[in-house]
Write a protein that holds these residues in place. Structure first.
Motif, PDB file in Angstrom:
ATOM      1  N   LEU A 207       6.879  13.651   1.849  1.00  0.00           N
ATOM      2  CA  LEU A 207       5.788  14.215   1.053  1.00  0.00           C
ATOM      3  C   LEU A 207       5.210  13.180   0.105  1.00  0.00           C
ATOM      4  CD1 LEU A 207       7.244  17.746   0.231  1.00  0.00           C
ATOM      5  CD2 LEU A 207       5.458  17.189   1.891  1.00  0.00           C
ATOM      6  N   ARG A 208       6.065  12.398  -0.519  1.00  0.00           N
ATOM      7  CA  ARG A 208       5.573  11.339  -1.405  1.00  0.00           C
ATOM      8  C   ARG A 208       4.787  10.307  -0.615  1.00  0.00           C
ATOM      9  NH1 ARG A 208      11.465  10.712  -4.319  1.00  0.00           N
ATOM     10  NH2 ARG A 208      11.310  12.538  -5.713  1.00  0.00           N
ATOM     11  N   THR A 209       5.276   9.973   0.574  1.00  0.00           N
ATOM     12  CA  THR A 209       4.573   9.010   1.422  1.00  0.00           C
ATOM     13  C   THR A 209       3.217   9.542   1.843  1.00  0.00           C
ATOM     14  OG1 THR A 209       6.699   8.184   2.264  1.00  0.00           O
ATOM     15  CG2 THR A 209       4.738   7.644   3.536  1.00  0.00           C
ATOM     16  N   THR A 210       3.169  10.827   2.203  1.00  0.00           N
ATOM     17  CA  THR A 210       1.905  11.450   2.590  1.00  0.00           C
ATOM     18  C   THR A 210       0.881  11.357   1.463  1.00  0.00           C
ATOM     19  OG1 THR A 210       2.849  12.999   4.199  1.00  0.00           O
ATOM     20  CG2 THR A 210       0.805  13.653   3.135  1.00  0.00           C
ATOM     21  N   LEU A 211       1.280  11.716   0.253  1.00  0.00           N
ATOM     22  CA  LEU A 211       0.348  11.679  -0.877  1.00  0.00           C
ATOM     23  C   LEU A 211      -0.096  10.257  -1.172  1.00  0.00           C
ATOM     24  CD1 LEU A 211       1.928  14.320  -3.287  1.00  0.00           C
ATOM     25  CD2 LEU A 211      -0.097  14.572  -1.840  1.00  0.00           C
ATOM     26  N   ASN A 212       0.809   9.290  -1.043  1.00  0.00           N
ATOM     27  CA  ASN A 212       0.432   7.886  -1.259  1.00  0.00           C
ATOM     28  C   ASN A 212      -0.576   7.435  -0.217  1.00  0.00           C
ATOM     29  OD1 ASN A 212       2.101   7.596  -3.481  1.00  0.00           O
ATOM     30  ND2 ASN A 212       3.814   6.772  -2.313  1.00  0.00           N
ATOM     31  N   THR A 213      -0.341   7.792   1.045  1.00  0.00           N
ATOM     32  CA  THR A 213      -1.271   7.424   2.109  1.00  0.00           C
ATOM     33  C   THR A 213      -2.633   8.065   1.884  1.00  0.00           C
ATOM     34  OG1 THR A 213       0.553   7.236   3.705  1.00  0.00           O
ATOM     35  CG2 THR A 213      -1.659   7.479   4.608  1.00  0.00           C
ATOM     36  N   PHE A 214      -2.630   9.323   1.509  1.00  0.00           N
ATOM     37  CA  PHE A 214      -3.879  10.048   1.246  1.00  0.00           C
ATOM     38  C   PHE A 214      -4.657   9.383   0.115  1.00  0.00           C
ATOM     39  CE2 PHE A 214      -6.569  13.502  -0.221  1.00  0.00           C
ATOM     40  CZ  PHE A 214      -6.918  14.169   0.939  1.00  0.00           C
ATOM     41  N   ASN A 215      -3.976   9.086  -0.980  1.00  0.00           N
ATOM     42  CA  ASN A 215      -4.650   8.510  -2.149  1.00  0.00           C
ATOM     43  C   ASN A 215      -5.073   7.062  -1.926  1.00  0.00           C
ATOM     44  OD1 ASN A 215      -4.367  10.896  -3.643  1.00  0.00           O
ATOM     45  ND2 ASN A 215      -2.329  10.319  -4.355  1.00  0.00           N
ATOM     46  N   ASP A 216      -4.353   6.335  -1.076  1.00  0.00           N
ATOM     47  CA  ASP A 216      -4.691   4.933  -0.798  1.00  0.00           C
ATOM     48  C   ASP A 216      -5.924   4.792   0.077  1.00  0.00           C
ATOM     49  OD1 ASP A 216      -2.593   3.898  -2.278  1.00  0.00           O
ATOM     50  OD2 ASP A 216      -1.250   3.693  -0.558  1.00  0.00           O
ATOM     51  N   ASN A 217      -6.254   5.834   0.834  1.00  0.00           N
ATOM     52  CA  ASN A 217      -7.308   5.703   1.842  1.00  0.00           C
ATOM     53  C   ASN A 217      -8.551   6.543   1.587  1.00  0.00           C
ATOM     54  OD1 ASN A 217      -6.179   4.068   4.362  1.00  0.00           O
ATOM     55  ND2 ASN A 217      -4.482   5.266   3.516  1.00  0.00           N
ATOM     56  N   THR A 218      -8.460   7.498   0.680  1.00  0.00           N
ATOM     57  CA  THR A 218      -9.611   8.376   0.478  1.00  0.00           C
ATOM     58  C   THR A 218      -9.762   8.729  -0.988  1.00  0.00           C
ATOM     59  OG1 THR A 218     -10.552  10.553   1.027  1.00  0.00           O
ATOM     60  CG2 THR A 218      -8.154  10.374   1.033  1.00  0.00           C
ATOM     61  N   GLU A 219     -10.990   8.967  -1.403  1.00  0.00           N
ATOM     62  CA  GLU A 219     -11.257   9.430  -2.763  1.00  0.00           C
ATOM     63  C   GLU A 219     -11.181  10.949  -2.864  1.00  0.00           C
ATOM     64  OE1 GLU A 219     -14.987   7.812  -3.939  1.00  0.00           O
ATOM     65  OE2 GLU A 219     -14.293   5.733  -3.923  1.00  0.00           O
ATOM     66  N   ASN A 220     -10.934  11.587  -1.747  1.00  0.00           N
ATOM     67  CA  ASN A 220     -10.783  13.039  -1.711  1.00  0.00           C
ATOM     68  C   ASN A 220      -9.558  13.443  -2.525  1.00  0.00           C
ATOM     69  OD1 ASN A 220     -10.246  15.744  -0.906  1.00  0.00           O
ATOM     70  ND2 ASN A 220     -11.287  15.407   1.046  1.00  0.00           N
ATOM     71  N   THR A 221      -9.697  14.403  -3.409  1.00  0.00           N
ATOM     72  CA  THR A 221      -8.573  14.850  -4.242  1.00  0.00           C
ATOM     73  C   THR A 221      -8.003  16.185  -3.779  1.00  0.00           C
ATOM     74  OG1 THR A 221     -10.094  15.927  -5.798  1.00  0.00           O
ATOM     75  CG2 THR A 221      -9.467  13.647  -6.274  1.00  0.00           C
ATOM     76  N   ASN A 222      -8.535  16.722  -2.695  1.00  0.00           N
ATOM     77  CA  ASN A 222      -8.113  18.042  -2.233  1.00  0.00           C
ATOM     78  C   ASN A 222      -6.909  17.954  -1.310  1.00  0.00           C
ATOM     79  OD1 ASN A 222     -10.213  19.261  -3.614  1.00  0.00           O
ATOM     80  ND2 ASN A 222     -11.623  19.114  -1.886  1.00  0.00           N
ATOM     81  N   CYS A 223      -5.739  17.662  -1.886  1.00  0.00           N
ATOM     82  CA  CYS A 223      -4.523  17.618  -1.101  1.00  0.00           C
ATOM     83  C   CYS A 223      -3.330  17.999  -1.967  1.00  0.00           C
ATOM     84  CB  CYS A 223      -4.297  16.227  -0.507  1.00  0.00           C
ATOM     85  SG  CYS A 223      -2.897  16.149   0.639  1.00  0.00           S
ATOM     86  N   ASP A 224      -2.577  19.005  -1.522  1.00  0.00           N
ATOM     87  CA  ASP A 224      -1.353  19.420  -2.198  1.00  0.00           C
ATOM     88  C   ASP A 224      -0.194  19.343  -1.222  1.00  0.00           C
ATOM     89  OD1 ASP A 224      -2.124  19.983  -4.830  1.00  0.00           O
ATOM     90  OD2 ASP A 224      -2.952  21.922  -4.240  1.00  0.00           O
ATOM     91  N   ALA A 225       0.987  18.971  -1.740  1.00  0.00           N
ATOM     92  CA  ALA A 225       2.182  18.833  -0.924  1.00  0.00           C
ATOM     93  C   ALA A 225       3.208  19.876  -1.316  1.00  0.00           C
ATOM     94  CB  ALA A 225       2.769  17.429  -1.082  1.00  0.00           C
ATOM     95  N   LEU A 226       3.816  20.523  -0.311  1.00  0.00           N
ATOM     96  CA  LEU A 226       4.800  21.574  -0.544  1.00  0.00           C
ATOM     97  C   LEU A 226       6.087  21.224   0.184  1.00  0.00           C
ATOM     98  CD1 LEU A 226       2.505  24.642   0.220  1.00  0.00           C
ATOM     99  CD2 LEU A 226       3.090  23.777  -2.041  1.00  0.00           C
ATOM    100  N   ARG A 227       7.208  21.245  -0.527  1.00  0.00           N
ATOM    101  CA  ARG A 227       8.495  21.086   0.152  1.00  0.00           C
ATOM    102  C   ARG A 227       8.951  22.468   0.593  1.00  0.00           C
ATOM    103  NH1 ARG A 227      14.087  21.297  -0.189  1.00  0.00           N
ATOM    104  NH2 ARG A 227      15.062  19.716   1.148  1.00  0.00           N
ATOM    105  N   CYS A 228       8.877  22.713   1.884  1.00  0.00           N
ATOM    106  CA  CYS A 228       9.287  24.006   2.418  1.00  0.00           C
ATOM    107  C   CYS A 228       9.530  23.878   3.907  1.00  0.00           C
ATOM    108  CB  CYS A 228       8.240  25.086   2.130  1.00  0.00           C
ATOM    109  SG  CYS A 228       6.654  24.870   2.965  1.00  0.00           S
ATOM    110  N   ASN A 229      10.123  24.898   4.480  1.00  0.00           N
ATOM    111  CA  ASN A 229      10.347  24.971   5.916  1.00  0.00           C
ATOM    112  C   ASN A 229       9.113  25.562   6.583  1.00  0.00           C
ATOM    113  OD1 ASN A 229      11.751  25.004   8.424  1.00  0.00           O
ATOM    114  ND2 ASN A 229      12.181  27.169   8.112  1.00  0.00           N
TER     115      ASN A 229
END
Length: 226
Positions: free
Chosen positions: A85-107
């Motif tokens: 999840l941390r990697t996903t958010l880092n990748t998202f923020n490194d490549n786009t100015e879009n702020t519409n992304c939330d991460a959930l730890r769940c099954n």
């Protein structure tokens, strides 16, 4: 050709490294983008909730957001692996100015309100295996089982995918779509026929299929009609 997002500082001992299955998703979404599939489908919609289950490196969600493939989207990602999840958010923020992304730890989608998701993406653990390792404690980030959990899916590779398929009707909004990847050893034609016989309110079709090295991979669209 649409550019591929850059994934920085990926710890391949803890997070699944993008591979042929990941890039098949990117090729599929680029193809649908060129066909203006999502633009035509969502000409009157106000917002689209996009959920990627098991986001790993975040490459797929980032690619969709960076190139605005699904218009007016709000991006959600879920994973049981906090490092992913941390990697996903880092990748998202490194490549786009879009702020519409939330991460959930769940099954899977257990933390999502019922019937809210417009688009679901799932590159599951599909490799057949004799057993699946136990899920480590959330803070046990050094455990090598995290990568195994992203790969293996039980005897026929379908244990996790079947759990999602059984929940799909409760996850998707009406007219919602799920894009799910299978390998040949999952016997996906039989899986699809069994699903359609149980869930008659869905349309299912194969969107893309390709031989990738020793594997044959396919992504199906499951569209909830009512």
């Amino acid at each position: 050709m649409l550019s591929t997002p850059i994934v920085k500082d990926l710890d391949i001992d803890k997070v699944y490294e993008p591979a042929e299955d990941t890039f098949l998703f990117l090729d599929m979404f680029e193809q649908l983008h060129e066909e203006q599939y999502f633009t035509n489908l969502n000409s009157n919609s106000t917002a689209n909730f996009v959920l990627e289950i098991g986001s790993g490196s975040g490459l797929i969600t980032t690619f969709i957001a960076e190139h605005n493939i699904i218009p007016r989207s709000y991006n959600l990602v879920s994973d049981i692996n906090i490092v992913a999840l941390r990697t996903t958010l880092n990748t998202f923020n490194d490549n786009t100015e879009n702020t519409n992304c939330d991460a959930l730890r769940c099954n899977l989608a257990d933390s999502i309100r019922l019937n809210q998701i417009n688009y679901l993406l799932f590159n599951p653990p599909y490799v057949p295996s004799e057993e699946i390792p136990s899920i480590p404690d959330a803070d046990d980030i050094s455990n090598t089982a995290w990568v195994d959990l992203a790969l293996v899916g039980g005897n026929d590779g379908m244990l996790i995918t079947n759990n999602l398929l059984n929940s799909l009707n409760n996850i998707l909004a009406i007219n919602g779509e799920a894009y799910i990847l299978f390998c040949a050893r999952n016997k996906h034609p039989q899986v699809v026929e069994k699903f359609k016989s149980k869930w008659t309110n869905f349309q299912v079709n194969c969107v893309i299929q390709r031989k990738c090295g020793w594997e044959e991979l396919a992504i199906y669209r499951f569209k909830k009609m009512s």
